[in-house]
Design a protein around this motif. Structure first.
Motif, PDB file in Angstrom:
ATOM      1  N   LEU A 151       0.666 -27.285 -60.792  1.00 17.93           N
ATOM      2  CA  LEU A 151       1.139 -25.988 -61.280  1.00 17.93           C
ATOM      3  C   LEU A 151       1.531 -25.093 -60.110  1.00 17.93           C
ATOM      4  N   GLU A 152       0.769 -25.176 -59.014  1.00 20.05           N
ATOM      5  CA  GLU A 152       1.134 -24.417 -57.816  1.00 20.05           C
ATOM      6  C   GLU A 152       2.464 -24.921 -57.249  1.00 20.05           C
ATOM      7  N   GLN A 153       2.659 -26.254 -57.262  1.00 19.06           N
ATOM      8  CA  GLN A 153       3.903 -26.822 -56.765  1.00 19.06           C
ATOM      9  C   GLN A 153       5.090 -26.373 -57.621  1.00 19.06           C
ATOM     10  N   VAL A 154       4.896 -26.348 -58.932  1.00 16.50           N
ATOM     11  CA  VAL A 154       5.966 -25.909 -59.841  1.00 16.50           C
ATOM     12  C   VAL A 154       6.312 -24.454 -59.582  1.00 16.50           C
ATOM     13  N   SER A 155       5.295 -23.611 -59.433  1.00 16.88           N
ATOM     14  CA  SER A 155       5.539 -22.183 -59.166  1.00 16.88           C
ATOM     15  C   SER A 155       6.290 -22.005 -57.852  1.00 16.88           C
ATOM     16  N   ARG A 156       5.903 -22.786 -56.843  1.00 15.78           N
ATOM     17  CA  ARG A 156       6.576 -22.694 -55.541  1.00 15.78           C
ATOM     18  C   ARG A 156       8.030 -23.132 -55.651  1.00 15.78           C
ATOM     19  N   ARG A 157       8.280 -24.180 -56.398  1.00 17.05           N
ATOM     20  CA  ARG A 157       9.651 -24.680 -56.552  1.00 17.05           C
ATOM     21  C   ARG A 157      10.513 -23.720 -57.360  1.00 17.05           C
ATOM     22  N   ARG A 158       9.917 -23.039 -58.303  1.00 14.20           N
ATOM     23  CA  ARG A 158      10.692 -22.057 -59.063  1.00 14.20           C
ATOM     24  C   ARG A 158      11.095 -20.884 -58.174  1.00 14.20           C
ATOM     25  N   ALA A 159      10.212 -20.520 -57.265  1.00 15.52           N
ATOM     26  CA  ALA A 159      10.521 -19.412 -56.353  1.00 15.52           C
ATOM     27  C   ALA A 159      11.482 -19.841 -55.255  1.00 15.52           C
ATOM     28  N   HIS A 160      11.363 -21.087 -54.827  1.00 10.63           N
ATOM     29  CA  HIS A 160      12.215 -21.594 -53.736  1.00 10.63           C
ATOM     30  C   HIS A 160      12.751 -22.979 -54.121  1.00 10.63           C
ATOM     31  N   PRO A 161      13.779 -23.036 -54.954  1.00 13.44           N
ATOM     32  CA  PRO A 161      14.294 -24.322 -55.445  1.00 13.44           C
ATOM     33  C   PRO A 161      14.773 -25.221 -54.309  1.00 13.44           C
ATOM     34  N   GLY A 162      14.633 -26.516 -54.529  1.00 15.44           N
ATOM     35  CA  GLY A 162      15.115 -27.514 -53.587  1.00 15.44           C
ATOM     36  C   GLY A 162      15.902 -28.580 -54.313  1.00 15.44           C
ATOM     37  N   ASP A 163      15.832 -29.805 -53.830  1.00 18.89           N
ATOM     38  CA  ASP A 163      16.603 -30.893 -54.437  1.00 18.89           C
ATOM     39  C   ASP A 163      15.727 -32.113 -54.664  1.00 18.89           C
ATOM     40  N   THR A 164      14.473 -31.885 -55.069  1.00 23.81           N
ATOM     41  CA  THR A 164      13.567 -32.989 -55.352  1.00 23.81           C
ATOM     42  C   THR A 164      13.628 -33.353 -56.837  1.00 23.81           C
ATOM     43  N   VAL A 165      12.967 -34.445 -57.206  1.00 23.07           N
ATOM     44  CA  VAL A 165      12.870 -34.816 -58.618  1.00 23.07           C
ATOM     45  C   VAL A 165      12.196 -33.703 -59.412  1.00 23.07           C
ATOM     46  N   LEU A 166      11.196 -33.077 -58.825  1.00 25.14           N
ATOM     47  CA  LEU A 166      10.522 -31.969 -59.498  1.00 25.14           C
ATOM     48  C   LEU A 166      11.497 -30.833 -59.781  1.00 25.14           C
ATOM     49  N   ASP A 167      12.347 -30.502 -58.813  1.00 22.27           N
ATOM     50  CA  ASP A 167      13.339 -29.443 -59.029  1.00 22.27           C
ATOM     51  C   ASP A 167      14.274 -29.799 -60.186  1.00 22.27           C
ATOM     52  N   ARG A 168      14.666 -31.067 -60.278  1.00 17.89           N
ATOM     53  CA  ARG A 168      15.573 -31.489 -61.351  1.00 17.89           C
ATOM     54  C   ARG A 168      14.890 -31.417 -62.707  1.00 17.89           C
ATOM     55  N   MET A 169      13.597 -31.739 -62.756  1.00 19.77           N
ATOM     56  CA  MET A 169      12.867 -31.644 -64.021  1.00 19.77           C
ATOM     57  C   MET A 169      12.693 -30.192 -64.441  1.00 19.77           C
ATOM     58  N   ILE A 170      12.467 -29.311 -63.476  1.00 16.00           N
ATOM     59  CA  ILE A 170      12.371 -27.877 -63.783  1.00 16.00           C
ATOM     60  C   ILE A 170      13.707 -27.361 -64.301  1.00 16.00           C
ATOM     61  N   ALA A 171      14.800 -27.856 -63.724  1.00 15.78           N
ATOM     62  CA  ALA A 171      16.132 -27.439 -64.183  1.00 15.78           C
ATOM     63  C   ALA A 171      16.367 -27.850 -65.627  1.00 15.78           C
TER      64      ALA A 171
END
Length: 260
Positions: free
Chosen positions: A214-234
């Motif tokens: 959940l911390e990783q998701v929150s961090r990625r939402r604040a600072h998007p990148g190009d990982t698989v997690l970022d694509r799933m959040i998108a």
């Protein structure tokens, strides 16, 4: 008219059913898996153990069953689910497992599979291949080259999958060991020999892993990148029904299925 003595005679006793050829809780599965499987294949392609679980040993049979619309992936639909639950009722492990793509039927399975597939596009897969090669090379280079014995499983085979999954999700390198420890404990969800202590540890591990992700998701939402997690959040933004509970559960599934 039937003979009176014949009519009064007790029915012939039916022979007792043969003992099951397999018990999936038998430690022999862990100590002698190949020998046990070979013995069962010699007896036939399909077996049922005392708890009611079915075991199919042939590729064609497995494929047929997995493609059948008459069968379900959801263990909660089994009559024996209440007795066979391999984890604590209401625990973080159970709540996550019940949202796993692996344990759900259409339409939820279809939607979850579409989300994961979107994160593994052809372009992403090519990038993943390069990342896996680089990670493997780094691990191989770290092995002793002077003839010193080393443990291949602990030094490479067990480390590589969790490193790859962590890289795909953008996990910090310093967190690899902790992630693996949590994932190893959570793997009791598919382990019929897990003890009560194993299950309790698995539930605690999933709770901790959920908080971490959940911390990783929150961090990625604040600072998007190009990982698989970022694509799933998108994809989440396009499918509001794919909420954080489903996202976190299936991220945990990726860690388990990706290395266990």
């Amino acid at each position: 008219m039937p003979n009176v003595l014949e009519a009064a005679a007790p029915p012939a006793a039916h022979p007792a059913p043969p003992a099951p050829a397999v018990d999936l809780r038998d430690p022999g599965w862990l100590t002698h898996p190949r020998e046990t499987a070979a013995r069962l294949r010699a007896l036939g392609p399909v077996h049922r153990d005392p708890s009611g679980l079915w075991l199919l040993l042939g590729h064609a049979d497995c494929r047929s069953v997995m493609q059948s619309s008459r069968l379900s992936r959801d263990p909660r639909l089994a009559a024996s689910y209440a007795k066979q639950r391999p984890f604590g009722a209401g625990s973080a492990l159970e709540q996550a497992a019940e949202r796993f793509m692996l344990f759900n039927d259409a339409p939820l399975h279809t939607r979850l599979r579409r989300v994961v597939a979107a994160a593994f596009s052809p372009v992403a897969t090519r990038e993943i291949r390069q990342s896996v090669a680089a990670t493997t090379e780094a691990l191989v280079q770290a092995l002793p080259d002077d003839g010193t014995p080393f443990d291949y499983m602990r030094s490479l085979a067990e480390v590589l999958p969790i490193r790859v999954i962590s890289d795909l999700l953008g996990v910090e390198p310093g967190d690899f060991e902790q992630i693996k420890a949590w994932s190893d404990a959570a793997a009791c969800v598919v382990e019929p020999l897990a003890t009560r202590a194993d299950r309790a540890a698995g539930a605690e591990a999933v709770a901790a892993l959920t908080r971490y992700l959940l911390e990783q998701v929150s961090r990625r939402r604040a600072h998007p990148g190009d990982t698989v997690l970022d694509r799933m959040i998108a994809v989440q933004r396009e499918d509001p029904a794919f909420d954080d509970d489903l996202l976190l559960a299936n991220l945990i599934l990726m860690f388990l299925a990706g290395h266990e």
